[in-house]
Design a protein around this motif. Structure first.
Motif, mmCIF file in Angstrom:
data_model
loop_
_atom_site.group_PDB
_atom_site.id
_atom_site.type_symbol
_atom_site.label_atom_id
_atom_site.label_comp_id
_atom_site.label_asym_id
_atom_site.label_seq_id
_atom_site.Cartn_x
_atom_site.Cartn_y
_atom_site.Cartn_z
ATOM 1 N N ASN A 167 1.111 -0.952 -0.258
ATOM 2 C CA ASN A 167 -0.041 0.358 -0.717
ATOM 3 C C ASN A 167 0.884 1.344 0.466
ATOM 4 N N ASP A 168 1.398 1.417 -1.135
ATOM 5 C CA ASP A 168 1.862 2.105 -1.526
ATOM 6 C C ASP A 168 2.075 3.485 -2.530
ATOM 7 N N ALA A 169 2.997 4.466 -2.477
ATOM 8 C CA ALA A 169 2.687 5.283 -4.043
ATOM 9 C C ALA A 169 1.772 5.195 -5.583
ATOM 10 N N GLU A 170 3.164 3.312 -5.154
ATOM 11 C CA GLU A 170 3.312 3.170 -6.645
ATOM 12 C C GLU A 170 2.765 1.646 -7.078
ATOM 13 N N ASN A 171 1.783 1.528 -5.978
ATOM 14 C CA ASN A 171 1.098 0.133 -5.683
ATOM 15 C C ASN A 171 1.930 -0.894 -6.179
ATOM 16 N N THR A 172 2.896 -0.778 -4.905
ATOM 17 C CA THR A 172 4.255 -1.722 -5.566
ATOM 18 C C THR A 172 3.732 -2.920 -5.318
ATOM 19 N N SER A 173 3.962 -3.859 -5.933
ATOM 20 C CA SER A 173 3.975 -5.785 -6.477
ATOM 21 C C SER A 173 5.605 -6.423 -6.306
ATOM 22 N N ALA A 174 6.052 -7.384 -5.315
ATOM 23 C CA ALA A 174 6.724 -7.360 -5.086
ATOM 24 C C ALA A 174 6.386 -8.981 -4.977
#
Length: 262
Positions: A167-174
């Protein structure tokens, strides 16, 4: 009576006969027009997608969460012979994770994880993935899911994997390997935007991997066809009358001088 005897075909059947395709200049002009329209639209997509890829910030495309590496602690470490592995068909690798040494054992295509101190088996479950995800990104975890195979975002890797959405500004998926729990790659909105225009640019709408695929090869043959028909129509579109202005007019004959009589 003659029609009943089969001496001549009925008029309706004569009209339904397939007309032969005549390769006339008009036929090539029509095909050339429509092929040119399709390739023209694709040319606009190439130009637009290439320009947009240049405008996307490459720092956002290449951005990856930091991966922390720790020195291996040898205190209390078991020797591989003490693990009762027997004769290994693959390989064995030692690394630190979650503050403990871990043996990664590849045997007959199957990867196992063993605690380097106790020899206990380590299961790569959701709890372990959440713990490792917290080490590479400080943002809160939105969701964790197990994928049977790689999706488009992690297409360069094989096998099942875990996906962690932050849940960050870039909608990061790891993405983490389902066998070893190893961090593979992370993708954000910046990379997703660039990848969309990359798909339009190389026309690989399924895999998005390279320019070597059947669709773009067909387009290449379309360009070749367009060039050939254009060269053919160049000679069919002109005649001698179109070049009359190039001909030099003959000089006017000079009239003889007038002489006075007597």
């Amino acid at each position: 009576m003659a029609a009943d005897l089969g001496l001549s075909p009925p008029p309706q059947k004569e009209e339904k006969r397939m007309k032969r395709i005549r390769f006339t200049p008009l036929f090539f002009r029509r095909v050339h027009k429509w092929v040119g329209l399709v390739l023209g639209i694709q040319f606009l997509l190439w130009s637009l997608s290439g320009a947009m890829m240049a405008f996307v910030d490459m720092e956002d495309v290449r951005a990856q969460p930091p991966v922390f590496s720790h020195p291996i602690v040898a205190e209390g470490l078991l020797d591989p012979d003490q693990l009762g592995l027997g004769k290994l068909a693959g390989s064995i690798r030692l690394h630190m994770s979650d503050g403990r040494p871990i043996y990664e054992i590849a045997e007959n295509g199957v990867v196992r994880l063993l605690d380097g101190r106790s020899g206990d088996a380590i299961v790569v479950d959701e709890a372990l993935i959440r713990q490792r995800a917290g080490l590479i990104d400080g943002a809160p975890v939105r969701s964790v899911s197990l994928l049977d195979a790689a999706n488009l975002e992690a297409r360069e890797f094989d096998g099942p994997m875990w996906r962690v959405d932050f849940n960050d500004a870039e909608n990061t998926s790891a993405y983490f390997s389902a066998d070893t729990g190893q961090f593979l790659v992370a993708r954000g909105d910046g990379w997703r935007l660039w990848d969309f225009f990359w798909m339009l640019h190389n026309m690989d709408y399924m895999n998005r991997t390279s320019f070597n695929h059947p669709l773009i090869i067909a387009v290449a043959f379309g360009v070749l066809f367009l060039s050939g028909t254009g060269f053919y129509l160049l000679f069919k579109s002109f005649n001698r009358r179109d070049f009359k202005w190039l001909k030099r007019t003959s000089p006017m004959k000079s009239k003889p001088p007038l002489t006075s009589a007597g």
